[in-house]
Design an enzyme around this catalytic site. Structure first.
Site, PDB file in Angstrom:
ATOM      1  N   GLU A  52      64.458  -6.850   7.140  1.00 34.22           N
ATOM      2  CA  GLU A  52      65.333  -5.737   6.748  1.00 34.22           C
ATOM      3  C   GLU A  52      64.769  -5.121   5.482  1.00 34.22           C
ATOM      4  O   GLU A  52      64.199  -5.830   4.637  1.00 34.22           O
ATOM      5  CB  GLU A  52      66.761  -6.242   6.488  1.00 34.22           C
ATOM      6  CG  GLU A  52      67.673  -5.116   6.002  1.00 34.22           C
ATOM      7  CD  GLU A  52      69.145  -5.492   5.942  1.00 34.22           C
ATOM      8  OE1 GLU A  52      69.462  -6.690   5.924  1.00 34.22           O
ATOM      9  OE2 GLU A  52      69.973  -4.560   5.907  1.00 34.22           O
ATOM     10  N   CYS A 247      72.367  -4.931   7.672  1.00 37.08           N
ATOM     11  CA  CYS A 247      73.356  -3.884   7.400  1.00 37.08           C
ATOM     12  C   CYS A 247      72.774  -2.485   7.426  1.00 37.08           C
ATOM     13  O   CYS A 247      73.515  -1.520   7.625  1.00 37.08           O
ATOM     14  CB  CYS A 247      74.014  -4.135   6.047  1.00 37.08           C
ATOM     15  SG  CYS A 247      75.116  -5.544   6.059  1.00 37.08           S
ATOM     16  N   ASN A 378      75.147  -4.758  14.492  1.00 34.04           N
ATOM     17  CA  ASN A 378      74.686  -5.845  13.615  1.00 34.04           C
ATOM     18  C   ASN A 378      75.835  -6.803  13.377  1.00 34.04           C
ATOM     19  O   ASN A 378      76.091  -7.666  14.199  1.00 34.04           O
ATOM     20  CB  ASN A 378      74.122  -5.273  12.311  1.00 34.04           C
ATOM     21  CG  ASN A 378      73.761  -6.376  11.322  1.00 34.04           C
ATOM     22  OD1 ASN A 378      73.116  -7.348  11.717  1.00 34.04           O
ATOM     23  ND2 ASN A 378      74.179  -6.260  10.089  1.00 34.04           N
ATOM     24  N   GLU A 379      76.549  -6.628  12.267  1.00 31.29           N
ATOM     25  CA  GLU A 379      77.692  -7.519  12.024  1.00 31.29           C
ATOM     26  C   GLU A 379      78.970  -6.741  12.292  1.00 31.29           C
ATOM     27  O   GLU A 379      79.808  -6.599  11.408  1.00 31.29           O
ATOM     28  CB  GLU A 379      77.667  -8.028  10.583  1.00 31.29           C
ATOM     29  CG  GLU A 379      76.687  -9.155  10.370  1.00 31.29           C
ATOM     30  CD  GLU A 379      76.706  -9.710   8.955  1.00 31.29           C
ATOM     31  OE1 GLU A 379      77.279  -9.076   8.047  1.00 31.29           O
ATOM     32  OE2 GLU A 379      76.129 -10.794   8.748  1.00 31.29           O
TER      33      GLU A 379
HETATM   34  O1  AHR Z   1      70.632 -10.596   5.154  1.00 29.83           O
HETATM   35  C1  AHR Z   1      71.382  -9.800   4.299  1.00 29.83           C
HETATM   36  C2  AHR Z   1      72.593  -9.196   4.969  1.00 29.83           C
HETATM   37  O2  AHR Z   1      73.462 -10.207   5.360  1.00 29.83           O
HETATM   38  C3  AHR Z   1      72.344  -8.441   6.233  1.00 29.83           C
HETATM   39  O3  AHR Z   1      71.967  -7.141   5.994  1.00 29.83           O
HETATM   40  C4  AHR Z   1      73.663  -8.490   6.916  1.00 29.83           C
HETATM   41  O4  AHR Z   1      73.555  -8.441   8.302  1.00 29.83           O
HETATM   42  C5  AHR Z   1      74.284  -9.760   6.408  1.00 29.83           C
HETATM   43  O5  AHR Z   1      75.551  -9.556   5.937  1.00 29.83           O
END
Ligand code: AHR
Length: 661
Positions: A52, A247, A378-379
């Protein structure tokens, strides 16, 4: 030379050792490994990496561009730039916006130079890492109606001493934008240099995309990636690369979500956005954090291919980060989001006669990337996620029935949100459920048996993000110490033992810049010139490079080893390499003697090796000055018949490899 220790000191040493470890070393635990029975297959892509653009992982990190705000598109158009020496007169330097003409990259710098020479300075991301003898490739887009302005290019150390110099004379005239480049060598090494352009002569010139790259990029690709960082990944032989997050897939709002189509093609046409980690944490502000997408989806696919990994893109599901705005696209307007997913599959795999396959070919890769899976969301969580996911799933499976989809289970590995999704997704026969856990070490140890009781059906688990956070803060300032890595290793034995259920896993986050991180711990730390793997890096690498093909049973008193005597273990056969591989961690503060009973008809050789990661100090870190403080040490081991007797060091993780015929 033979050194004879004084008898007294030998006696004292022995006595002290006896006091420290009075009993345990004398009563070996009997651990049984059943060699002939494969209890699960290990997927070839089981252990991967999560990438990321967080912690200046891409811009200012692996994407080797050295100029910050090269196209003047940051909210403050001259952020990262300053003007020194003989301030130019009013109007001699202007930032001009031509939105109609170039919507993706509207701003440029207009120089109308009529007076003394002046100097435009770029501070780099966190300074510029310069290496003695290295070639630096400067490039710029410009247009000029008549020649006149000459540019001197300087790399300067923090004391303003010149440590590299080139010159640039724009040689074309006209109303169209031209691209031109020039290279020069650096004469000294410095991690915190700056880059200057001294404008000489008189005339008018427009500039955009002012860029500087080191000559030693990965595979020497022009405007490519930092080779040392890619090499650390390549050395892990990861099964997959998950990208672009995280994120940043979601964005703080939908306008700032990750849109892959904006990340391919000429870099000057890639519309940049503010990085969502720019202002996420008040304690780690990063006002100069933007996503230029110089590392875009084509480069991600290429990176994964270079290092022999599967690509695992995660796409926005029509929802922005639920911790931020929680903005969702109306179901009536979700079409373009779904189309992006379908088009991505075509971009990766489509024949060159297809719209997107053709684009891939034009970018230099006519062969398909062989994309097999993708994450939707993602989340994300809640009923809003489920209804959007259903639309994506229907459309993607209708066109690509064998394509695997990864579904989110939210932010946590337990709780109401998790239960709702886990139940619904399993009812809907999801291919993969993505579990994330950022938890303290004791949680990891307690959960080493988590998957022993999971349902054995078509829905598999992808542990898409996990890391031990040694203190209770999820976003702490702690780096990865040996305690966190040892607890990860212990949990990972549980993932490996359940390889029929947990088919992929990736530690997160991957990279962090020492002067620019927002989130810690992270697997690999970098500065402008160097990079090192943390103890967690070595744990990940040991699993990934010793993944085996078949899980076999390993037990203590007929039970899975999930904490008895503070031991955690798993075992696999590698039928290709013909090796039995036992992974075992000792979380005790004392050595433990083990007798492995290697039961079965498989004929083992009598010599093998053990890779041992150990430190008596759970707080031990790796660092730029001591990158190998916790790193594997390999020694030869002896197998007698079907028995391997050994002593595990306190706080150690061990990978035993025994060849067989
Ligand atoms: O790994 C850091 C963050 O943790 C990521 O962006 C997210 O998916 C999670 O909350």
């Amino acid at each position: 030379m033979k050194i004879i220790a004084p008898v007294k000191s030998v006696l004292i040493t022995c006595f002290t050792a006896f006091l420290a470890f009075p009993l345990h070393a004398q009563s070996p635990k009997l651990i049984k490994v059943k060699l002939d029975q494969s209890i699960a297959k290990v997927q070839p892509n089981m252990w991967g990496v999560f990438f990321e653009d967080i912690n200046f992982g891409a811009d200012g990190g692996i994407y080797a561009e050295l100029i910050k705000n090269r196209s003047f598109e940051f909210a403050k158009p001259l952020m990262g730039w300053s003007i020194s020496r003989n301030r130019p007169q009013e109007g001699e330097i202007l930032v001009v916006n031509r939105k109609q003409e170039q919507a993706a990259n509207p701003r440029y710098l207009q120089i109308k130079k009529q007076t003394d020479d002046f100097e435009l300075v770029n501070e780099g991301f966190k300074g510029i890492g310069v290496k003695k003898g290295m070639r630096y490739d400067f490039s710029v887009m410009y247009r000029q109606s008549q020649p006149g302005v000459k540019m001197v290019l300087l790399l300067k150390d923090p004391d303003k001493k010149v440590i590299g110099q080139g010159s640039f004379v724009p040689d074309e005239v006209g109303n169209d934008w031209k691209k031109q480049s020039v290279s020069f060598l650096a004469t000294e090494t410095n991690p915190k240099a700056k880059f200057s352009i001294v404008f000489q002569g008189k005339g008018n010139i427009d500039l955009d995309m002012i860029s500087l790259f080191p000559g030693d990029t990965w595979k020497n690709r022009k405007q490519g990636l930092r080779a040392d960082m890619v090499q650390l990944l390549a050395d892990m032989k990861p099964g997959f690369v998950r990208f672009p997050g995280g994120c940043i897939v979601e964005g703080t709002d939908l306008a700032n979500r990750y849109q892959w189509k904006n990340t391919i093609g000429p870099i000057e046409d890639r519309k940049m956005i503010v990085n969502r980690w720019n202002n996420e944490f008040a304690h780690r502000p990063a006002p100069d954090y933007y996503q230029t997408f110089g590392l875009g989806f084509f480069e991600y696919f290429q990176l994964a291919e270079d290092i022999g990994s599967d690509a695992l893109p995660i796409l926005n599901c029509g929802m922005a980060c639920q911790f931020n705005t929680g903005e969702v696209v109306s179901l009536d307007e979700i079409g373009p989001y779904v189309q992006d997913a379908l088009d991505l599959i075509e971009f990766a795999n489509g024949d060159i006669t297809t719209t997107w396959g053709k684009k891939r070919a034009e970018l230099g890769h006519p062969k398909p990337f062989n994309l097999k899976m993708m994450g939707v969301g993602n989340e994300n969580w809640g009923p809003q996620y489920l209804e959007r996911l259903a639309i994506f799933t229907k459309a993607i499976k209708a066109k690509y029935p064998d394509f695997k989809l990864i579904n989110s289970s939210g932010t946590d590995p337990e709780g109401d949100r998790f239960s709702l999704l886990n139940t619904s997704l399993r009812e809907n026969k999801a291919d993969f459920i993505d579990e994330h856990y950022y938890r303290p070490a004791d949680w990891f140890l307690k959960n080493a048996g988590r998957y022993d009781t999971y349902p054995r059906n078509e829905t598999k688990v992808f542990v898409g993000e996990y890391a031990v956070h040694a203190d209770k803060n999820v976003i702490g300032s702690n780096r990865n110490n040996w305690q966190s890595a040892l607890a990860s290793a212990s949990l990972m034995t549980g993932l490996e033992r359940n390889a029929d259920v947990v088919q992929m896993a990736s530690y997160a986050p991957l990279f962090a810049h020492i002067d620019g991180w927002q989130w810690a711990p992270d697997m690999i730390w970098v500065d402008n010139l160097q990079s090192y793997g943390t103890p967690d890096y070595y744990v990940q690498k040991l699993f990934s490079t010793n993944k085996g093909t078949d899980v076999v049973s390993i037990t203590l008193d007929n039970k899975n080893i999930i904490g008895q005597n503070e031991l955690y273990a798993s075992a696999v056969l590698d039928k290709g390499k013909k090796e039995l591989i036992i992974k075992i961690s000792n979380n005790a503060d004392r050595p433990q003697s083990i007798d492995f009973d290697l039961d079965g008809k498989t004929k083992l050789k009598n010599k093998g090796t053990v890779d041992e990661l150990a430190s008596a100090d759970l707080n031990q870190l790796n660092s730029f000055t001591n990158p190998g403080a916790v790193s594997p040490k390999t020694t030869v081991i002896q197998i007698t018949g079907k028995k391997l007797s050994t002593t595990l060091k306190p706080y150690s993780f061990n990978v035993f490899k025994i060849p067989f015929n």
